[in-house]
Design an enzyme around this catalytic site. Structure first.
Site, PDB file in Angstrom:
ATOM      1  N   GLU A 171     -33.532 -38.023  18.199  1.00  0.00           N
ATOM      2  CA  GLU A 171     -35.023 -37.567  17.951  1.00  0.00           C
ATOM      3  C   GLU A 171     -35.782 -37.458  16.559  1.00  0.00           C
ATOM      4  OE1 GLU A 171     -33.676 -37.167  20.567  1.00  0.00           O
ATOM      5  OE2 GLU A 171     -35.362 -36.981  22.090  1.00  0.00           O
ATOM      6  N   TYR A 173     -34.462 -36.042  13.552  1.00  0.00           N
ATOM      7  CA  TYR A 173     -34.145 -34.831  13.077  1.00  0.00           C
ATOM      8  C   TYR A 173     -33.138 -35.610  11.906  1.00  0.00           C
ATOM      9  CZ  TYR A 173     -36.100 -32.144  16.671  1.00  0.00           C
ATOM     10  OH  TYR A 173     -37.111 -31.597  17.337  1.00  0.00           O
ATOM     11  N   ARG A 221     -25.076 -36.050  20.103  1.00  0.00           N
ATOM     12  CA  ARG A 221     -26.483 -36.640  20.713  1.00  0.00           C
ATOM     13  C   ARG A 221     -26.868 -37.595  19.642  1.00  0.00           C
ATOM     14  NH1 ARG A 221     -31.476 -33.818  23.311  1.00  0.00           N
ATOM     15  NH2 ARG A 221     -32.512 -35.784  23.806  1.00  0.00           N
ATOM     16  N   HIS A 259     -39.480 -38.029  17.326  1.00  0.00           N
ATOM     17  CA  HIS A 259     -40.607 -37.456  17.492  1.00  0.00           C
ATOM     18  C   HIS A 259     -41.822 -38.185  17.108  1.00  0.00           C
ATOM     19  CE1 HIS A 259     -38.856 -34.292  19.665  1.00  0.00           C
ATOM     20  NE2 HIS A 259     -38.058 -34.022  18.775  1.00  0.00           N
ATOM     21  N   GLN A 346     -47.174 -30.025  30.934  1.00  0.00           N
ATOM     22  CA  GLN A 346     -48.045 -29.169  30.776  1.00  0.00           C
ATOM     23  C   GLN A 346     -47.584 -27.729  30.430  1.00  0.00           C
ATOM     24  OE1 GLN A 346     -50.793 -30.858  34.005  1.00  0.00           O
ATOM     25  NE2 GLN A 346     -51.710 -29.119  33.156  1.00  0.00           N
TER      26      GLN A 346
HETATM   27  P1  NAP Z   1     -63.628 -30.778  32.641  1.00  0.00           P
HETATM   28  O1  NAP Z   1     -62.549 -30.840  31.798  1.00  0.00           O
HETATM   29  O2  NAP Z   1     -64.496 -29.500  32.567  1.00  0.00           O
HETATM   30  O3  NAP Z   1     -64.586 -32.015  32.291  1.00  0.00           O
HETATM   31  C1  NAP Z   1     -65.989 -32.124  32.743  1.00  0.00           C
HETATM   32  C2  NAP Z   1     -66.544 -33.420  31.813  1.00  0.00           C
HETATM   33  O4  NAP Z   1     -67.900 -33.591  32.329  1.00  0.00           O
HETATM   34  C3  NAP Z   1     -66.805 -32.921  30.394  1.00  0.00           C
HETATM   35  O5  NAP Z   1     -66.466 -34.126  29.743  1.00  0.00           O
HETATM   36  C4  NAP Z   1     -68.291 -32.527  30.136  1.00  0.00           C
HETATM   37  O6  NAP Z   1     -68.482 -32.884  28.874  1.00  0.00           O
HETATM   38  C5  NAP Z   1     -69.011 -33.101  31.391  1.00  0.00           C
HETATM   39  N1  NAP Z   1     -70.100 -32.328  31.822  1.00  0.00           N
HETATM   40  C6  NAP Z   1     -69.962 -31.230  32.335  1.00  0.00           C
HETATM   41  N2  NAP Z   1     -71.304 -30.757  32.861  1.00  0.00           N
HETATM   42  C7  NAP Z   1     -72.060 -31.760  33.101  1.00  0.00           C
HETATM   43  C8  NAP Z   1     -73.457 -32.149  33.242  1.00  0.00           C
HETATM   44  N3  NAP Z   1     -73.995 -30.924  33.912  1.00  0.00           N
HETATM   45  N4  NAP Z   1     -73.642 -33.241  33.078  1.00  0.00           N
HETATM   46  C9  NAP Z   1     -73.113 -34.103  32.480  1.00  0.00           C
HETATM   47  N5  NAP Z   1     -71.715 -34.068  32.000  1.00  0.00           N
HETATM   48  C10 NAP Z   1     -71.216 -32.901  32.189  1.00  0.00           C
HETATM   49  O7  NAP Z   1     -63.546 -31.184  34.188  1.00  0.00           O
HETATM   50  P2  NAP Z   1     -62.657 -32.204  34.756  1.00  0.00           P
HETATM   51  O8  NAP Z   1     -62.555 -33.492  34.084  1.00  0.00           O
HETATM   52  O9  NAP Z   1     -63.160 -32.283  36.166  1.00  0.00           O
HETATM   53  O10 NAP Z   1     -61.340 -31.584  34.962  1.00  0.00           O
HETATM   54  C11 NAP Z   1     -61.165 -30.483  35.661  1.00  0.00           C
HETATM   55  C12 NAP Z   1     -59.813 -29.646  35.553  1.00  0.00           C
HETATM   56  O11 NAP Z   1     -58.739 -30.397  35.628  1.00  0.00           O
HETATM   57  C13 NAP Z   1     -59.662 -29.765  33.846  1.00  0.00           C
HETATM   58  O12 NAP Z   1     -59.325 -28.211  33.634  1.00  0.00           O
HETATM   59  C14 NAP Z   1     -58.807 -30.566  33.513  1.00  0.00           C
HETATM   60  O13 NAP Z   1     -58.238 -30.157  32.370  1.00  0.00           O
HETATM   61  C15 NAP Z   1     -57.847 -30.575  34.595  1.00  0.00           C
HETATM   62  N6  NAP Z   1     -57.192 -31.805  34.595  1.00  0.00           N
HETATM   63  C16 NAP Z   1     -56.143 -32.006  33.987  1.00  0.00           C
HETATM   64  C17 NAP Z   1     -55.557 -33.180  33.971  1.00  0.00           C
HETATM   65  C18 NAP Z   1     -54.288 -33.358  33.154  1.00  0.00           C
HETATM   66  O14 NAP Z   1     -53.681 -34.655  32.961  1.00  0.00           O
HETATM   67  N7  NAP Z   1     -53.619 -32.528  32.460  1.00  0.00           N
HETATM   68  C19 NAP Z   1     -56.011 -34.312  34.486  1.00  0.00           C
HETATM   69  C20 NAP Z   1     -57.251 -34.146  35.141  1.00  0.00           C
HETATM   70  C21 NAP Z   1     -57.819 -33.102  35.271  1.00  0.00           C
HETATM   71  P3  NAP Z   1     -69.814 -32.615  28.361  1.00  0.00           P
HETATM   72  O15 NAP Z   1     -70.378 -31.137  28.626  1.00  0.00           O
HETATM   73  O16 NAP Z   1     -69.634 -32.988  26.613  1.00  0.00           O
HETATM   74  O17 NAP Z   1     -70.725 -33.750  28.854  1.00  0.00           O
HETATM   75 FE1  SF4 Z   2     -42.408 -29.384  32.291  1.00  0.00          FE
HETATM   76 FE2  SF4 Z   2     -42.376 -28.302  34.784  1.00  0.00          FE
HETATM   77 FE3  SF4 Z   2     -44.015 -30.290  34.093  1.00  0.00          FE
HETATM   78 FE4  SF4 Z   2     -41.707 -30.741  34.512  1.00  0.00          FE
HETATM   79  S1  SF4 Z   2     -43.131 -30.156  36.257  1.00  0.00           S
HETATM   80  S2  SF4 Z   2     -42.898 -31.634  32.874  1.00  0.00           S
HETATM   81  S3  SF4 Z   2     -40.494 -28.988  33.613  1.00  0.00           S
HETATM   82  S4  SF4 Z   2     -43.992 -28.247  33.473  1.00  0.00           S
END
Ligand code: NAP
Ligand code: SF4
Length: 683
Positions: A171, A173, A221, A259, A346
């Site tokens: 990794e 290290y 490792r 990393h 996450q």
């Molecule tokens: P979000 O993260 O809140 O993004 C919404 C987007 O829309 C932002 O880019 C915002 O940017 C824009 N927006 C908001 N209001 C708007 C309006 N009235 N008009 C135009 N643009 C607007 O929501 P999301 O993408 O729907 O995701 C929902 C949740 O799911 C989030 O918490 C996200 O983190 C999660 N999620 C996570 C993953 C992951 O891989 N971890 C994947 C998918 C979703 P601006 O306001 O700058 O335009």
């Molecule tokens: Fe980490 Fe749990 Fe997501 Fe697996 S499911 S990557 S252990 S948070």
């Protein structure tokens, strides 16, 4: 019970003689930093965490890294093992694991130039691209002292009751920094020739063995693939493995990628078991057992790898966070009940990098064992209604039923899953299928009364005599107020991801949050083979530039050019660079992949109008027209709380969770955590 074992996973669950020890099966719970050390009562928490995994059947467990000297710490508060007093403090951990029949190794980790301390040290004074603090080169005498520190640390681990140690040599290290020319330009006996660059790990193993005697397990490792420029040639890796064996190691674990590598190694975009070839290459060259690792998350896959002869044991780290009973369930013919690790990072790696204690998206109990054990059991079997079968509702319903309550789960759609059903369509996110399969199986197993295509109103719920009503009705996609928003070019992300509408060749995406990026990934892959390509290890290696040939150096080759099926522009109003909200340890890989597919991202947008020409907007004040065929709305969500409001209006008590409670920044992590914790409060 053991007959089922032998029938389903005979190799995985067979015992293995290693040195003076017999391991009860061929699973290794790989080392993970938990940051439990940063909380109160850390030893009690660590003991409970490891003991639960040992009780769940893990064949061998490795702790997170302990530094053998203060220079080797991860950060100023990183764990160290340098005094007999510290060793004695760790005894409750080894006692707890041994009391339930487990075996545990302590990982000895010197972070070298990755250390987030004031004055890091390294093989040479060559800075790391992921640490702003430049290292100082250790003097020759200090290197010999460091070797002695490793041996002393192992001896202290023995005093603490550990069954052995893992010497962390991968990794990127400290040890890894000595083994390759990328980070080692020394001219003393620890630099230059391959023998000299290998001297540090070989001497560590030799002197540690001399200090701890033959009965103590010594696992090394090895970096089976560095994935960095100037990394080790394949023949040097094999040579190092042989030298480590000769120096007295009992077992060789494998690590993939430094990393600082720019190739993802464990994130969801990596196909399952992609790296087994690197472990197999080492196994052919040595006689001691070799352990394969990374993106192996089911007993069936682990069994297949072992049966093929590619490795002798399988390391799984995150899968043991997701389900502490992984091995017992596999052994008892209950593999379907294993909560799957979906490789999202996450709640484990992303939390660790954000300096928070780890947990797991699918199992919020992970690393909170002490806290959950203290929660009171239910006083009676309660009649519970959960309305909404998305992530929050599912977690709540399943946990409540697991705790003995009579649960009815209402879902408006024709299948459970809510937004999770959309996530599984995103390239690389097909592990969400596994999660949905697990939820479905749990519903059946716990006898939940699932009512699909069912939208109970407040009066119906009140009349049914539920003792607890949980509203988890989720979210509604937000429709921004832009002139022309009803134009036929405009489509919502749910229709795109559900495959109901096909996008044209030129696409604008309004909104660059997690879903905007997911939709971009979906549209920039060929719809027909997105999942297939994801599954194909060869495609992954070609696109990321991984060289598997025996004469590779660092495991790298130029990535193959990719032709995306569309031109996609991702837009946001905020002036900052898009992508800030993506996961710390996965977002960079997604952005790199989309850049290869020529994604265009614009920030500082102001949307003026949608018409036959496309999207009229200004970008940082400059007007322009995006001539596109399709405009996909990914502008976030609002809570769907009609039912919650109706219940409130009628004075009916209800708990509102997930997106129905708060839509902003809702994701499966928060939803599942909230749902499960609410279920524990039903007593
Ligand atoms: P979000 O993260 O809140 O993004 C919404 C987007 O829309 C932002 O880019 C915002 O940017 C824009 N927006 C908001 N209001 C708007 C309006 N009235 N008009 C135009 N643009 C607007 O929501 P999301 O993408 O729907 O995701 C929902 C949740 O799911 C989030 O918490 C996200 O983190 C999660 N999620 C996570 C993953 C992951 O891989 N971890 C994947 C998918 C979703 P601006 O306001 O700058 O335009
Ligand atoms: Fe980490 Fe749990 Fe997501 Fe697996 S499911 S990557 S252990 S948070």
């Amino acid at each position: 019970m053991h007959n089922a074992t032998t029938a389903a996973f005979p190799t995985l669950l067979s015992s293995l003689q290693v040195g003076a020890h017999v391991l009860r099966n061929r699973t290794l719970m790989g080392s993970m930093h938990t940051r439990l050390e940063s909380l109160d009562r850390p030893i009690e928490r660590l003991a409970a965490f490891y003991a639960e995994r040992a009780r769940g059947g893990a064949g061998l467990i490795v702790t997170g890294g302990y530094a053998p000297c203060s220079d080797g710490r991860l950060d100023e508060n990183g764990p160290m093992l340098v005094t007999p007093e510290q060793a004695d403090e760790l005894k409750p951990i080894t006692n707890a694991v041994h009391a339930v029949g487990g075996k545990i190794l302590l990982q000895v980790l010197h972070t070298g130039r990755y250390a987030k301390i004031a004055h890091p040290v390294g093989a040479s004074a060559i800075p790391s691209p992921i640490n702003p603090r430049a290292p100082r080169a250790l003097s020759t005498q200090e290197v010999w002292q460091t070797i002695d520190d490793y041996a002393r640390c192992a001896e202290l681990a023995q005093r603490a009751g550990f069954d052995g140690v893992e010497i962390m040599g991968s990794e990127g290290y400290l040890i890894n920094q000595f083994t390759v020319t990328r980070t080692n330009d020394r001219t003393d006996e620890f630099g230059g020739s391959m023998e000299n660059r290998h001297r540090l790990p070989v001497e560590i193993v030799r002197r540690t063995r001399a200090r701890v005697g033959p009965g103590f397990l010594l696992m090394y490792r090895i970096s089976a693939l560095d994935l960095v420029e100037g990394g080790a040639p394949a023949n040097e890796i094999v040579h190092l493995a042989q030298s480590i064996q000769a120096a007295g190691a009992d077992l060789l674990n494998t690590g993939i990628g430094w990393h600082e590598a720019r190739i993802p190694t464990i994130a969801y975009v990596v196909p399952r078991a992609a790296w087994r070839f690197a472990a197999a290459r080492i196994k052919k060259a040595v006689n001691i057992p070799v352990i394969v690792s990374n993106r192996i998350n089911t007993p069936a896959l682990a069994e297949e790898i072992l049966a093929s002869g590619d490795a002798d044991m399988v390391s799984m780290a995150r899968p043991f966070l997701a389900d502490a009973d992984f091995v017992n369930k596999a052994a008892q013919g209950r593999a379907d009940e294993i909560a799957p690790c979906i490789a999202c990072n996450q709640a484990c790696l992303d939390y660790i990098f954000a300096e928070r204690p780890a947990t797991c998206l699918v199992n919020p109990r992970a690393c909170h064992e002490v806290e959950f054990a203290q929660l009171p059991p239910p006083q009676a079997k309660r009649k519970v209604a959960v309305v909404g079968g998305g992530a929050a509702g599912l977690a709540c319903a399943i946990t409540a039923a697991e705790r003995g309550h009579a649960v009815t789960l209402y879902e408006a759609g024709s299948a459970i899953g809510g937004q999770l059903n959309l996530a599984k369509a995103v390239p690389g996110k097909n592990e969400f299928d596994e999660l949905l399969r697990y939820f479905q199986h749990s519903i059946e197993r716990h006898g939940i009364d699932l009512r699909l295509q069912s939208r109970p109103d407040a009066a119906t719920l009140a009349a049914a005599g539920y003792e607890r009503i949980v509203v988890a009705t989720g979210v509604r996609p937000r429709t921004p107020q832009i002139p022309g928003i009803t134009h036929p070019k405009v489509v919502g992300y749910t229709d795109i991801l559900a495959g109901k509408v096909q996008a044209g060749r030129r696409v604008a995406i309004i909104g660059a949050g997690g879903i905007g990026f997911d939709v971009a990934a979906f549209l920039l892959h060929d719809a027909n083979d997105a999942h297939e390509a994801q599954q194909s290890v060869q495609t992954f290696f070609a696109e990321w530039g991984v060289d598997t040939s025996p004469d590779s150096t660092g495991g790298l080759k130029p990535p193959a050019p990719i032709k995306a099926p569309r031109e996609v522009t991702l837009l946001q109003r905020k002036p900052e660079k898009p992508g800030r909200s993506l996961g710390l340890t996965t977002g960079w890989a997604l952005k790199a992949e989309l850049a290869q597919r020529k994604l265009r991202a614009l920030s500082g947008c102001s949307y003026e109008r949608i018409d036959d020409e496309g999207l009229q907007l200004s970008v940082h004040g400059a007007p322009q027209t995006l001539a596109v065929d399709t405009i996909v709305l990914c502008a976030g969500q609002d809570s769907e709380n009609t039912l919650a409001a109706a219940l409130r209006a009628q004075g009916i008590a209800a708990d509102v969770i997930g997106g129905a409670e708060l839509a902003s920044e809702l994701d499966a992590l928060r939803a599942i955590n909230q749902g499960m914790r609410l279920a524990y409060s039903i007593v």
